[in-house]
Write an enzyme that holds these catalytic residues in place. Structure first.
Site, PDB file in Angstrom:
ATOM      1  N   ASP A  48      31.164  57.006  64.658  1.00 45.28           N
ATOM      2  CA  ASP A  48      31.327  56.114  63.499  1.00 45.28           C
ATOM      3  C   ASP A  48      30.714  54.720  63.382  1.00 45.28           C
ATOM      4  OD1 ASP A  48      32.797  58.239  62.495  1.00 45.28           O
ATOM      5  OD2 ASP A  48      34.603  57.451  63.487  1.00 45.28           O
ATOM      6  N   GLU A  68      35.789  62.522  48.531  1.00 43.86           N
ATOM      7  CA  GLU A  68      34.718  63.427  49.354  1.00 43.86           C
ATOM      8  C   GLU A  68      33.773  64.156  48.577  1.00 43.86           C
ATOM      9  OE1 GLU A  68      36.796  63.030  53.778  1.00 43.86           O
ATOM     10  OE2 GLU A  68      36.963  64.486  52.553  1.00 43.86           O
ATOM     11  N   HIS A  77      33.198  60.028  56.899  1.00 46.53           N
ATOM     12  CA  HIS A  77      34.439  59.255  57.494  1.00 46.53           C
ATOM     13  C   HIS A  77      35.541  59.116  56.416  1.00 46.53           C
ATOM     14  CE1 HIS A  77      36.633  58.029  60.732  1.00 46.53           C
ATOM     15  NE2 HIS A  77      36.780  56.748  59.972  1.00 46.53           N
ATOM     16  N   LEU A 121      31.447  64.481  69.273  1.00 47.30           N
ATOM     17  CA  LEU A 121      30.352  63.426  69.412  1.00 47.30           C
ATOM     18  C   LEU A 121      29.172  64.172  69.523  1.00 47.30           C
ATOM     19  CD1 LEU A 121      29.830  60.419  69.558  1.00 47.30           C
ATOM     20  CD2 LEU A 121      29.944  60.578  72.207  1.00 47.30           C
ATOM     21  N   GLY A 165      36.354  73.506  56.208  1.00 47.38           N
ATOM     22  CA  GLY A 165      34.958  73.486  55.470  1.00 47.38           C
ATOM     23  C   GLY A 165      35.218  73.249  53.904  1.00 47.38           C
ATOM     24  N   SER A 166      36.241  72.471  53.374  1.00 52.03           N
ATOM     25  CA  SER A 166      36.019  72.084  51.895  1.00 52.03           C
ATOM     26  C   SER A 166      34.957  71.387  51.592  1.00 52.03           C
ATOM     27  CB  SER A 166      37.438  71.555  51.395  1.00 52.03           C
ATOM     28  OG  SER A 166      37.402  70.034  52.040  1.00 52.03           O
ATOM     29  N   ASN A 167      34.502  70.388  52.369  1.00 54.49           N
ATOM     30  CA  ASN A 167      33.201  69.705  52.073  1.00 54.49           C
ATOM     31  C   ASN A 167      32.127  70.498  52.323  1.00 54.49           C
ATOM     32  OD1 ASN A 167      33.972  67.020  51.291  1.00 54.49           O
ATOM     33  ND2 ASN A 167      34.633  66.603  53.236  1.00 54.49           N
ATOM     34  N   ASN A 170      27.039  61.658  58.731  1.00 52.75           N
ATOM     35  CA  ASN A 170      28.384  62.004  58.606  1.00 52.75           C
ATOM     36  C   ASN A 170      29.183  61.509  57.641  1.00 52.75           C
ATOM     37  OD1 ASN A 170      30.973  62.892  60.179  1.00 52.75           O
ATOM     38  ND2 ASN A 170      31.174  60.788  60.634  1.00 52.75           N
TER      39      ASN A 170
END
Length: 191
Positions: A145, A174, A104, A87, A12-14, A102
């Site tokens: 994606d 990110e 990526h 998904l 969960g760093s983002n 999202n």
């Protein structure tokens, strides 16, 4: 008021950067963190940040619309996938049209699709001899994606870079760009 649910599968760093970014925002709040692993560190991080959590199981996520009910109960208006490895099912994509994004860890369409996440991506970038990589922030549709790209930024890859060094460069991108791009996109939706 936009109310975000962040879906994550790992540390969960983002998610943490996004929660911190919107902490005092007048029009956007992170209201829920959704995980698909009971031991995902993102759950503890969310609780430390004072954000409610929801744990999904695979049968419930794919064979019922229970997740949709939980999101409605939390009055969620926008979904962010931040390292969520499942998904997204059609019922959720349809319930939030153009309201699921999202991130990526590569420059899509390269290195995308099923199984291309985390270190799998960075190893592939290294193995193919790419001279740059980066991040793609995109809308989510019913395929891995393949949604419309909202934002890309690149960074150089040198011959000496290890997959771990590539991952660190990408993670830095990110952390710098994801929350501001979410904010800009939400503002554009609401203007």
């Amino acid at each position: 008021m936009e109310r975000i649910a962040i879906f994550a599968s790992g540390t969960g760093s983002n998610a943490k950067k996004i929660i911190e970014y919107f902490k005092a925002h007048p029009n956007i709040e992170v209201r829920l963190v959704v995980a698909n692993k009971p031991d995902a560190p993102v759950l503890a991080m969310a609780k430390q940040q004072g954000v409610k959590t929801l744990l999904l199981d695979r049968p419930g996520f794919y064979q019922s619309e229970g997740a949709l009910e939980a999101l409605a109960e939390a009055q969620i208006t926008f979904i962010v996938l931040a390292g969520f490895l499942w998904l997204v099912p059609p019922y959720l994509v349809n319930a939030y049209p153009n309201r699921i994004v999202n991130i990526h860890p590569a420059l899509l369409p390269k290195f995308g699709g099923k199984g291309m996440y985390g270190m799998h991506v960075h190893r592939a970038v290294k193995e193919t001899g790419e001279t740059n990589t980066g991040i793609t922030i995109h809308l989510v549709n019913e395929a891995y994606d393949e949604g419309d790209t909202l934002f890309q930024v690149r960074c150089p890859v040198t011959a000496a870079d290890t997959p771990e060094q590539i991952a660190a460069k990408v993670r830095q991108l990110e952390h710098v760009h994801f929350a501001p791009v979410i904010e800009k996109y939400i503002n554009a939706l609401n203007s």
